[in-house]
Design a protein around this motif. Structure first.
Motif, PDB file in Angstrom:
ATOM      1  N   PHE A 164       0.377  -0.476   0.163  1.00  0.00           N
ATOM      2  CA  PHE A 164      -0.056   0.038   0.313  1.00  0.00           C
ATOM      3  C   PHE A 164       0.370   0.780   0.517  1.00  0.00           C
ATOM      4  N   ASP A 165       1.895   1.448   0.972  1.00  0.00           N
ATOM      5  CA  ASP A 165       2.727   2.413   0.868  1.00  0.00           C
ATOM      6  C   ASP A 165       3.447   2.741  -0.396  1.00  0.00           C
ATOM      7  N   SER A 166       4.387   1.754  -0.625  1.00  0.00           N
ATOM      8  CA  SER A 166       4.748   1.420  -2.019  1.00  0.00           C
ATOM      9  C   SER A 166       4.057   2.388  -3.132  1.00  0.00           C
ATOM     10  N   VAL A 167       2.455   1.705  -3.510  1.00  0.00           N
ATOM     11  CA  VAL A 167       1.872   2.655  -4.655  1.00  0.00           C
ATOM     12  C   VAL A 167       1.055   4.567  -4.031  1.00  0.00           C
ATOM     13  N   ILE A 168       1.464   4.409  -2.712  1.00  0.00           N
ATOM     14  CA  ILE A 168       0.502   5.899  -2.343  1.00  0.00           C
ATOM     15  C   ILE A 168       2.303   6.943  -2.582  1.00  0.00           C
ATOM     16  N   GLN A 196      -7.718  -3.451  -6.333  1.00  0.00           N
ATOM     17  CA  GLN A 196      -6.069  -2.551  -6.790  1.00  0.00           C
ATOM     18  C   GLN A 196      -6.627  -1.117  -6.111  1.00  0.00           C
ATOM     19  N   THR A 197      -6.626  -1.368  -4.461  1.00  0.00           N
ATOM     20  CA  THR A 197      -7.334  -0.538  -3.462  1.00  0.00           C
ATOM     21  C   THR A 197      -6.079   0.194  -3.183  1.00  0.00           C
ATOM     22  N   ALA A 198      -4.619   0.226  -3.340  1.00  0.00           N
ATOM     23  CA  ALA A 198      -3.625   1.197  -3.629  1.00  0.00           C
ATOM     24  C   ALA A 198      -3.827   2.225  -4.350  1.00  0.00           C
TER      25      ALA A 198
END
Length: 303
Positions: A110-114, A156-158
Motif C-alpha cells: 500500500f505504502d509503495s503505491v501511495i 486495486q485498493t492502493a
C-alpha cells in the motif's frame, strides 16, 4: 511537429517517461517542439528516450530518480532550469502497481503505491507550482488519474485510492493556482501498457499492440482503449496555449474515445424536518434512493 500545435520554446518534465504512456508523451511533446526532461528510475531507459528525442532533432535531458520524495521532485525541476533555463509543463506520470484484494494488501504494498502515485504527484506538482508562482509566467500541471480512481477496480485498493486522490488534487490545485495563470488537469488514460497486461481479457490485445498490429474497432471505440501513443496527444493539447481556458477537469482518452468526466456531486436528497431517525432513513431509502444507486467498477463491455 504535431500538426496545429506548437510547443516551441516550452520546457516540460515528464515523470515515469522510460516506457508506456510517459515515454509516448515525452516523444509527442518533443515532436511538438518542447524541450523535455525525461525522468525514470531506470537510467538505461532514460538514456534511450533522450537519445530518441535528440535523434529527431529535439532537446532532452535526463533526470534519473525514483519519484516520491521531495528530493526527486526538486531534481526534476532543477534539471529543467539548469539545462533549458525554464519550466512550463509538469506531467506527473510515474507510477507502479501492487495489485491485491483488500485482505491480502500489505502495508508495504500500500505504502509503495501511495508513495509513487499520490505523494509523487504532490511533491512534483508542489515543486513546479513554487517555480511557476515565482517566475510569474503561468504554467501547466498535467496529472495522471485512472479509470480505477473514477470507478474503482477489483484488486486495486492502493492504486484506486491514489488515483482518486490525484483527481481531487487536480480540482483543488486548479482553484489554488488560478491567479498564477497555472492550469491543472487530470488525464484519465485507457491504454494497453504494462499496467494492463496482467488483466486476462486484455492479454491477447496487449500482445497485438506489442507487435504493432492494429487493434479491433470495437476495442478502440466501444471500450475506448488503445495504445500509449493514442493518449499522448491529449498531453500535447493540454500543454498548449489552445488549452489556456481549461482547468480542474478530468479528461479521458483511450483509442478513438475522448471523454470529459463528470465530477462527483450531490445526486439526490430528501428532507426530514427535525432530523432523521434510523427508521426514517430506512423507509425513505427504499422509497426514494434504492433505484438510484451508483454503479461501480470498470465496464469492459464485450471484449
Amino acid at each position: 511537429m504535431t500538426a496545429g500545435i506548437d510547443l516551441g520554446g516550452k520546457v516540460a518534465v515528464v515523470t515515469g517517461a522510460g516506457r508506456g504512456i510517459g515515454r509516448a508523451t515525452a516523444l509527442a511533446l518533443a515532436n511538438a517542439g518542447a524541450a523535455v526532461v525525461v525522468n525514470d528510475l531506470a537510467g538505461e531507459m532514460v538514456e534511450e528516450v533522450v537519445t530518441l528525442i535528440r535523434g529527431i532533432g529535439g532537446k532532452a535531458a535526463g533526470a534519473v530518480c525514483a519519484i516520491g520524495d521531495s528530493a526527486a521532485a526538486e531534481q526534476c525541476v532543477d534539471t529543467a532550469l539548469s539545462r533549458f533555463g525554464r519550466l512550463d509543463i509538469m506531467i506527473t506520470n510515474a507510477g507502479n502497481l501492487r495489485d491485491r484484494v483488500l485482505w491480502n494488501t500489505s502495508d508495504k504494498d500500500f505504502d509503495s503505491v501511495i508513495m509513487t502515485h499520490l505523494r509523487g504527484t504532490f511533491t512534483c506538482a508542489r515543486a513546479a507550482a513554487r517555480h511557476f508562482r515565482a517566475a510569474g509566467e503561468g504554467g501547466r500541471l498535467i496529472l495522471m488519474a485512472s479509470l480505477a480512481g473514477q470507478r474503482g477496480n477489483f484488486g486495486q485498493t492502493a492504486y484506486a485510492a491514489a488515483k482518486a486522490g490525484i483527481a481531487a488534487m487536480a480540482r483543488t490545485w486548479a482553484m489554488e493556482l488560478a491567479k498564477a495563470n497555472v492550469t491543472v488537469n487530470a488525464i484519465v488514460p485507457n491504454a494497453l501498457t504494462r499496467m494492463t497486461e496482467t488483466i486476462p481479457a486484455l492479454g491477447p490485445y496487449a500482445a497485438m499492440a506489442e507487435r504493432g498490429e492494429p487493434l479491433p474497432e470495437h476495442l478502440r471505440s466501444n471500450i475506448g482503449i488503445g495504445t500509449a501513443e493514442d493518449v499522448a496527444p491529449l498531453a500535447v493539447f493540454l500543454s498548449s496555449d489552445r488549452a489556456a481556458g481549461i482547468s480542474g477537469q478530468c479528461i479521458g482518452l483511450g483509442g478513438d474515445r475522448l471523454s470529459l468526466w463528470q465530477h462527483p456531486q450531490e445526486k439526490q436528497f430528501a428532507l426530514h424536518r427535525g432530523g432523521w431517525t434510523a427508521e426514517a432513513i430506512a423507509e425513505t431509502w427504499s422509497a426514494t434512493f434504492q433505484q438510484s444507486h451508483e454503479s461501480i467498477g470498470i465496464d469492459m463491455g464485450e471484449i
